[in-house]
Design a protein around this motif. Structure first.
Motif, mmCIF file in Angstrom:
data_model
loop_
_atom_site.group_PDB
_atom_site.id
_atom_site.type_symbol
_atom_site.label_atom_id
_atom_site.label_comp_id
_atom_site.label_asym_id
_atom_site.label_seq_id
_atom_site.Cartn_x
_atom_site.Cartn_y
_atom_site.Cartn_z
ATOM 1 N N VAL A 75 1.356 -17.120 -4.692
ATOM 2 C CA VAL A 75 0.413 -18.232 -4.701
ATOM 3 C C VAL A 75 -0.847 -17.845 -3.932
ATOM 4 O O VAL A 75 -1.979 -18.119 -4.383
ATOM 5 N N CYS A 76 -0.682 -17.179 -2.791
ATOM 6 C CA CYS A 76 -1.851 -16.751 -2.012
ATOM 7 C C CYS A 76 -2.706 -15.767 -2.807
ATOM 8 O O CYS A 76 -3.944 -15.864 -2.790
ATOM 9 N N ALA A 77 -2.078 -14.807 -3.492
ATOM 10 C CA ALA A 77 -2.832 -13.844 -4.285
ATOM 11 C C ALA A 77 -3.618 -14.539 -5.393
ATOM 12 O O ALA A 77 -4.798 -14.229 -5.633
ATOM 13 N N HIS A 78 -2.996 -15.486 -6.068
ATOM 14 C CA HIS A 78 -3.692 -16.198 -7.140
ATOM 15 C C HIS A 78 -4.789 -17.111 -6.589
ATOM 16 O O HIS A 78 -5.830 -17.292 -7.246
ATOM 17 N N LEU A 79 -4.592 -17.668 -5.413
ATOM 18 C CA LEU A 79 -5.651 -18.447 -4.781
ATOM 19 C C LEU A 79 -6.877 -17.578 -4.519
ATOM 20 O O LEU A 79 -8.021 -17.987 -4.797
ATOM 21 N N LEU A 80 -6.659 -16.391 -3.972
ATOM 22 C CA LEU A 80 -7.774 -15.485 -3.691
ATOM 23 C C LEU A 80 -8.454 -15.039 -4.975
ATOM 24 O O LEU A 80 -9.686 -14.893 -5.016
ATOM 25 N N GLY A 84 -12.430 -15.799 -6.458
ATOM 26 C CA GLY A 84 -13.282 -14.663 -6.720
ATOM 27 C C GLY A 84 -13.254 -13.592 -5.647
ATOM 28 O O GLY A 84 -14.075 -12.664 -5.663
ATOM 29 N N ARG A 85 -12.293 -13.678 -4.736
ATOM 30 C CA ARG A 85 -12.200 -12.703 -3.644
ATOM 31 C C ARG A 85 -11.270 -11.539 -3.983
ATOM 32 O O ARG A 85 -11.251 -10.535 -3.276
ATOM 33 N N LEU A 86 -10.487 -11.684 -5.040
ATOM 34 C CA LEU A 86 -9.515 -10.668 -5.426
ATOM 35 C C LEU A 86 -9.449 -10.589 -6.939
ATOM 36 O O LEU A 86 -9.296 -11.612 -7.602
ATOM 37 N N ASP A 87 -9.573 -9.375 -7.473
ATOM 38 C CA ASP A 87 -9.413 -9.134 -8.906
ATOM 39 C C ASP A 87 -8.039 -8.506 -9.107
ATOM 40 O O ASP A 87 -7.809 -7.366 -8.683
ATOM 41 N N LEU A 88 -7.129 -9.229 -9.725
ATOM 42 C CA LEU A 88 -5.764 -8.729 -9.864
ATOM 43 C C LEU A 88 -5.691 -7.499 -10.758
ATOM 44 O O LEU A 88 -4.708 -6.757 -10.693
ATOM 45 N N ASP A 89 -6.686 -7.280 -11.592
ATOM 46 C CA ASP A 89 -6.675 -6.128 -12.487
ATOM 47 C C ASP A 89 -7.506 -4.967 -11.966
ATOM 48 O O ASP A 89 -7.630 -3.930 -12.641
ATOM 49 N N ALA A 90 -8.069 -5.103 -10.791
ATOM 50 C CA ALA A 90 -8.787 -3.991 -10.160
ATOM 51 C C ALA A 90 -7.784 -3.092 -9.435
ATOM 52 O O ALA A 90 -6.692 -3.529 -9.049
ATOM 53 N N PRO A 91 -8.128 -1.818 -9.241
ATOM 54 C CA PRO A 91 -7.242 -0.950 -8.452
ATOM 55 C C PRO A 91 -7.036 -1.507 -7.046
ATOM 56 O O PRO A 91 -7.982 -2.042 -6.437
ATOM 57 N N VAL A 92 -5.822 -1.386 -6.553
ATOM 58 C CA VAL A 92 -5.535 -1.782 -5.179
ATOM 59 C C VAL A 92 -6.515 -1.118 -4.212
ATOM 60 O O VAL A 92 -6.948 -1.706 -3.213
ATOM 61 N N LEU A 113 2.492 -7.115 -8.799
ATOM 62 C CA LEU A 113 3.030 -8.463 -9.026
ATOM 63 C C LEU A 113 4.042 -8.487 -10.169
ATOM 64 O O LEU A 113 4.955 -9.315 -10.182
ATOM 65 N N GLY A 114 3.892 -7.572 -11.141
ATOM 66 C CA GLY A 114 4.824 -7.465 -12.258
ATOM 67 C C GLY A 114 5.878 -6.392 -12.075
ATOM 68 O O GLY A 114 6.596 -6.061 -13.026
ATOM 69 N N TRP A 312 9.070 -11.482 -16.118
ATOM 70 C CA TRP A 312 8.154 -11.605 -14.994
ATOM 71 C C TRP A 312 6.735 -11.834 -15.478
ATOM 72 O O TRP A 312 6.257 -11.155 -16.383
ATOM 73 N N GLY A 313 6.054 -12.787 -14.868
ATOM 74 C CA GLY A 313 4.618 -12.899 -14.986
ATOM 75 C C GLY A 313 3.975 -12.143 -13.842
ATOM 76 O O GLY A 313 4.498 -11.125 -13.378
ATOM 77 N N SER A 314 2.862 -12.635 -13.348
ATOM 78 C CA SER A 314 2.178 -11.994 -12.223
ATOM 79 C C SER A 314 2.647 -12.622 -10.916
ATOM 80 O O SER A 314 2.069 -13.587 -10.418
#
Length: 380
Positions: A75-80, A84-92, A113-114, A312-314
């Motif tokens: 939930v925290c990751a999706h909130l970020l 716009g503070r975190l792109d889940l598809d960008a490299p770590v 996440l998956g 699994w989703g994200s």
């Protein structure tokens, strides 16, 4: 079984199923909470929180809920991401440059996440104090080589999931994931859920017990055992041993992949807040964010060769034969003791079941409650 709490008349079948669980599964202590449309409609608890003393379970009792922690972190990751503070598809490595070593350059947050990053366990053997210190785990992840080409296969990432996404959260916010969760979500909503249980909450927690006949873990070199115990640094089972899951030293440290402690209302409130909003608050996750979270990322046979039927989703388990929920908008996480929590914005629901008698992963207690809930909502 006599239990405490209440259920709206429409949700009486959930109360009936909760009582039957005590008769059929020899529950020690347990609780279930359901929100519908942002309003609490079921809050039930019963039995004992501590089998040694007979201390009763109360409305506020918290219990270790193992990998339900992944729901808090996700939930925290999706909130970020939503902010716009975190792109889940960008490299770590965009957020954590030192991560981009040894074949991990292309690993994205969504792969983690998956459970597709190729990092289900660490090669380095860390001591308990090192794990509690956080930084040694981060350095071990930086030096780790993936078991497979990231993105091409999946296997449950256990503890690494939480430390890896947790370090990204720390790089973005300046706070470890447990602290960020409390600041951004837990404290504003008054949720009784923590990653790293405060000292003042220790005495009132429920103590876990092992049900007879739980299958043993494979040997210490088996990948599954290494995933669950962080190469033996954490004891499982063996709940009452030092470094076991009744040890305050373990419960007080941040283990964001599998170390949450929560009440049923705390977990259900989190998912209700994410899916609908609660008590006048706007929902935490927008419909687009939920759509992103419930898009399937992994399913089928994992790296170890097993197919338990999970999808699994994200960051979340999705509706499946492994964990039946309510439908395609359901997202949740379970715990090793049988605990389970999920949300669904199509049905407007937040649900959580917690217990202290550990029967086994995927046992039927939560599933029976969800089946009853489904009947209440749909009439069939």
């Amino acid at each position: 079984m006599e239990h405490d709490g209440w259920a709206d008349e429409r949700f009486g079948a959930v109360a009936d199923a909760f009582a039957r669980n005590f008769a059929d599964y020899d529950e020690l202590g347990a609780a279930v909470t359901v929100f519908a449309g942002g309003r609490k409609v079921v809050e039930l608890w019963g039995g004992v929180a501590d089998g040694r003393t007979g201390r009763p379970w109360t409305r506020d009792t918290v219990v270790p809920v193992f990998s339900c922690a992944k729901g808090l972190v996700s939930v925290c990751a999706h909130l970020l991401a939503q902010e716009g503070r975190l792109d889940l598809d960008a490299p770590v490595s965009r957020y954590w440059p030192e991560f981009a070593r040894h074949g991990k350059e292309a690993v994205t947050c969504r792969m983690v996440l998956g459970h597709r990053a190729g990092l289900p366990a660490l090669d380095r053997v860390l001591g308990f104090e090192e794990i509690a210190a956080w930084a040694p785990v981060v350095h071990a992840i930086e030096e780790q080589e993936p078991l497979w080409k990231p993105g091409t296969a999946y296997e449950y990432h256990g503890h690494v999931f939480g430390f890896l996404i947790g370090e990204v959260i720390r790089r973005v916010t300046g706070l470890t994931p447990g602290a960020y969760f409390r600041r951004a979500v837990g404290e504003p909503l008054g949720l009784r859920a923590w990653i790293g249980l405060p000292a003042e909450e220790m005495d009132g927690r429920a103590r876990l017990t092992e049900a007879e006949g739980r299958p043993p873990m494979p040997g210490p070199e088996h990948l599954l055992t290494r995933i669950v115990t962080m190469n033996g640094a954490l004891v499982f089972p063996g709940l009452d041993e030092p470094r076991g899951w009744n040890d305050p030293a373990l419960l007080g440290m941040e283990l964001p992949g599998a170390g949450a402690t929560a009440s049923a209302s705390g977990l259900a409130g989190l998912y209700a807040a994410a899916a609908t909003g609660v008590e006048g608050h706007e929902r935490l996750l927008t419909p687009d964010s939920v759509t992103d979270a419930v898009r399937e990322v992994s399913s089928g046979k994992g790296w170890l060769g097993f197919d338990a039927g999970a999808r699994w989703g994200s960051g979340f388990l999705l509706d499946s034969a492994f964990r039946p929920m309510l439908g395609e908008r359901s997202f949740g996480n379970d715990g090793a003791g049988g605990q389970f929590a999920f949300g669904d914005d199509a049905f407007g629901v937040g649900f959580a079941y917690v217990a202290n008698r550990m029967i086994g992963h995927g046992d039927a207690r939560a599933g029976r409650l969800i089946a009853a809930l489904r009947t209440c909502l749909t009439g069939g």
